[in-house]
Motif scaffolding. Structure first.
Motif, mmCIF file in Angstrom:
data_model
loop_
_atom_site.group_PDB
_atom_site.id
_atom_site.type_symbol
_atom_site.label_atom_id
_atom_site.label_comp_id
_atom_site.label_asym_id
_atom_site.label_seq_id
_atom_site.Cartn_x
_atom_site.Cartn_y
_atom_site.Cartn_z
ATOM 1 N N VAL A 1 150.383 -20.863 -5.612
ATOM 2 C CA VAL A 1 149.915 -21.943 -4.751
ATOM 3 C C VAL A 1 148.392 -21.947 -4.822
ATOM 4 O O VAL A 1 147.753 -20.913 -4.594
ATOM 5 N N VAL A 2 147.823 -23.113 -5.129
ATOM 6 C CA VAL A 2 146.380 -23.216 -5.348
ATOM 7 C C VAL A 2 145.804 -24.288 -4.423
ATOM 8 O O VAL A 2 146.345 -25.394 -4.316
ATOM 9 N N PHE A 3 144.702 -23.950 -3.775
ATOM 10 C CA PHE A 3 143.945 -24.860 -2.911
ATOM 11 C C PHE A 3 142.699 -25.284 -3.686
ATOM 12 O O PHE A 3 141.961 -24.438 -4.203
ATOM 13 N N VAL A 4 142.444 -26.593 -3.764
ATOM 14 C CA VAL A 4 141.346 -27.108 -4.578
ATOM 15 C C VAL A 4 140.439 -27.978 -3.720
ATOM 16 O O VAL A 4 140.900 -28.868 -3.006
ATOM 17 N N ASN A 5 139.132 -27.739 -3.809
ATOM 18 C CA ASN A 5 138.132 -28.556 -3.119
ATOM 19 C C ASN A 5 137.446 -29.441 -4.155
ATOM 20 O O ASN A 5 136.520 -29.003 -4.851
ATOM 21 N N THR A 6 137.872 -30.687 -4.290
ATOM 22 C CA THR A 6 137.244 -31.610 -5.244
ATOM 23 C C THR A 6 136.139 -32.441 -4.587
ATOM 24 O O THR A 6 135.598 -33.342 -5.229
ATOM 25 N N SER A 7 135.807 -32.144 -3.333
ATOM 26 C CA SER A 7 134.770 -32.914 -2.642
ATOM 27 C C SER A 7 133.381 -32.479 -3.106
ATOM 28 O O SER A 7 133.233 -31.523 -3.880
ATOM 29 N N ASP A 8 132.376 -33.165 -2.604
ATOM 30 C CA ASP A 8 130.990 -32.791 -2.878
ATOM 31 C C ASP A 8 130.409 -31.900 -1.786
ATOM 32 O O ASP A 8 129.216 -31.612 -1.789
ATOM 33 N N GLU A 9 131.259 -31.467 -0.855
ATOM 34 C CA GLU A 9 130.812 -30.648 0.271
ATOM 35 C C GLU A 9 131.450 -29.267 0.207
ATOM 36 O O GLU A 9 132.622 -29.123 -0.157
ATOM 37 N N ASP A 10 130.686 -28.255 0.596
ATOM 38 C CA ASP A 10 131.258 -26.921 0.740
ATOM 39 C C ASP A 10 132.149 -26.884 1.978
ATOM 40 O O ASP A 10 131.806 -27.459 3.017
ATOM 41 N N LEU A 11 133.262 -26.225 1.847
ATOM 42 C CA LEU A 11 134.169 -26.040 2.976
ATOM 43 C C LEU A 11 133.898 -24.656 3.558
ATOM 44 O O LEU A 11 134.193 -23.636 2.921
ATOM 45 N N THR A 12 133.335 -24.620 4.741
ATOM 46 C CA THR A 12 132.881 -23.340 5.292
ATOM 47 C C THR A 12 134.021 -22.463 5.779
ATOM 48 O O THR A 12 133.869 -21.235 5.815
ATOM 49 N N HIS A 13 135.144 -23.069 6.166
ATOM 50 C CA HIS A 13 136.240 -22.273 6.711
ATOM 51 C C HIS A 13 137.589 -22.795 6.212
ATOM 52 O O HIS A 13 137.931 -23.963 6.445
ATOM 53 N N LEU A 14 138.316 -21.946 5.532
ATOM 54 C CA LEU A 14 139.734 -22.147 5.243
ATOM 55 C C LEU A 14 140.481 -20.937 5.785
ATOM 56 O O LEU A 14 140.221 -19.798 5.371
ATOM 57 N N PHE A 15 141.356 -21.157 6.753
ATOM 58 C CA PHE A 15 142.263 -20.131 7.259
ATOM 59 C C PHE A 15 143.666 -20.467 6.747
ATOM 60 O O PHE A 15 144.057 -21.642 6.729
ATOM 61 N N TYR A 16 144.435 -19.467 6.382
ATOM 62 C CA TYR A 16 145.805 -19.752 5.955
ATOM 63 C C TYR A 16 146.658 -18.487 6.035
ATOM 64 O O TYR A 16 146.147 -17.356 6.025
ATOM 65 N N ASP A 17 147.949 -18.670 6.112
ATOM 66 C CA ASP A 17 148.904 -17.626 5.761
ATOM 67 C C ASP A 17 150.169 -18.270 5.209
ATOM 68 O O ASP A 17 150.557 -19.361 5.618
ATOM 69 N N ILE A 18 150.741 -17.613 4.230
ATOM 70 C CA ILE A 18 151.983 -18.064 3.601
ATOM 71 C C ILE A 18 153.007 -16.956 3.745
ATOM 72 O O ILE A 18 152.797 -15.830 3.276
ATOM 73 N N ASN A 19 154.099 -17.276 4.425
ATOM 74 C CA ASN A 19 155.197 -16.325 4.593
ATOM 75 C C ASN A 19 156.200 -16.533 3.468
ATOM 76 O O ASN A 19 156.629 -17.657 3.205
ATOM 77 N N PHE A 20 156.568 -15.454 2.781
ATOM 78 C CA PHE A 20 157.560 -15.567 1.719
ATOM 79 C C PHE A 20 158.446 -14.325 1.709
ATOM 80 O O PHE A 20 158.127 -13.297 2.320
#
Length: 373
Positions: free
Chosen positions: A154-173
């Motif tokens: 699973v891949v998260f991609v930031n294609t914007s022109d702005e930095d994303l200061t906070h990404l929180f996540y959890d994936i249960n598997f």
């Protein structure tokens, strides 16, 4: 060793009964990935600050990506939760989430983040259904079961022109002892037509080949101001199944009918017609607005044509296919002169299961072309 539960049985387990939740399946290993344990490996979490909270979030620079999960062997993703520090519609369209199964280089899912999590115009609303929820318009939850045979990424991609200061996540598997050949792979595709063509049905799910099950759709409509206050929702959904060509096997009776409403979605309050939103486990209308609250201008107000967001899940009414499937919906309204074809801005995410390999779909448009109006 016990075989893993089939998808259809798992649906019944999750949605229809809690009578078996006390069972502990043999050989099933529970894992989470997050920034506190990116690999999900046993006994390796919470090391960043000697067991204290030390790595709860990540920073994703403009143009960068982050692997949220990478696993080998059979397993099943059970739940995904994440939140980001910027949640305006442009950002939620610029962020993408991708899913790869069994070491494939072609994603089974490549969808703008906001739309994937049940916000079809990338405008968040409070809602809850059997697969997605957003309790306070700031978090993104998904509990669609996603099995895999030899690996998952699973891949998260930031294609914007702005930095994303906070990404929180959890994936249960869950790591599984073996793969069941009757299970299928989860897929999703995003589409948008900013001005549908007169007399041409909007394509919710392009023609695909293989055997599988259509899971459901999240659909948004931004009304065209040319039609003023006329009713927009007479278009019928169509399912072309296993060789259907000119005419489908399944055809609905109207857009609001398909999403569980009837006679529009309105009620009368003090002599005024007011929209009614609702959420149920399998169908809903969680989002309506005729104002762009995200824009403030000193020279004009925020009035816009109505924006609407819907969802429909085919759990108790499964739509299965053995050879191929295509799903479309008409853009038809009604006014004083009767029914008429419309051109509106329509966006959707279609979700389904099927065996790999899946059809290849066009690359997503560039971020500016994905931006909502």
């Amino acid at each position: 060793m016990k075989r893993i539960v089939l998808i259809s049985v798992l649906f019944s387990f999750v949605f229809l009964s809690h009578a078996q939740i006390w069972k502990v399946p043999e050989g099933h290993e529970t894992r989470w990935t997050s920034f506190e344990n990116p690999t999900g490996a046993k006994g390796t979490a919470a090391q960043a600050n000697k067991g204290a909270k030390g790595s709860a979030f990540g920073r994703i620079m403009a143009g960068d990506s982050c692997v949220l999960l990478s696993q080998q062997g059979p397993g099943i993703i059970n739940r995904i939760w994440l939140t980001v520090s910027k949640r305006n519609p442009k950002m939620l369209r610029a962020l993408r989430i991708k899913f790869y199964w069994d070491n494939s280089v072609v994603p089974a899912v490549d969808v703008p983040l906001g739309d994937f999590f049940g916000n079809p115009l990338s405008r968040t609303s409070r809602f809850e259904n059997c697969f997605f929820s957003n309790p306070e318009k700031r978090s993104f939850n998904c509990c669609i079961p996603m099995p895999y045979r030899t690996g998952a990424k699973v891949v998260f991609v930031n294609t914007s022109d702005e930095d994303l200061t906070h990404l929180f996540y959890d994936i249960n598997f869950t790591k599984l002892p073996e793969w069941d050949s009757e299970m299928s792979y989860f897929h999703a595709v995003w589409r948008e037509d900013k001005s549908t063509k007169l007399g041409v049905d909007y394509t919710v799910l392009p023609q695909l080949s293989g055997r599988g099950r259509f899971l459901g759709v999240s659909l948004g409509i931004f009304a065209n101001k040319a039609y003023e206050t006329t009713w927009w929702g007479e278009g019928e959904i169509k399912f072309y199944i296993d060789g259907d060509e000119e005419y489908p096997t399944i055809c609905g009776t109207g857009t609001e009918d398909y999403f569980g409403g009837s006679w529009s979605f309105a009620k009368q309050v003090d002599g005024k017609t007011v929209e009614q939103n609702y959420c149920t486990p399998y169908l809903g209308y969680p989002y309506y607005s005729s104002h762009d609250e995200l824009i403030h201008n000193f020279y004009h107000n925020d009035d816009v044509m109505p924006m609407r967001g819907f969802y429909r899940w085919h759990i108790q009414d499964p739509i299965c296919f053995d050879e191929d499937l295509k799903v479309t919906i008409q853009q038809i309204g009604v006014g004083y002169r009767g029914l008429f074809e419309r051109q509106d801005d329509v966006a959707s995410v279609a979700y389904w299961y099927q065996a790999e390999p899946h059809n290849s779909f066009p690359e997503l448009p560039g971020k500016e072309d994905r931006w909502p109006r």
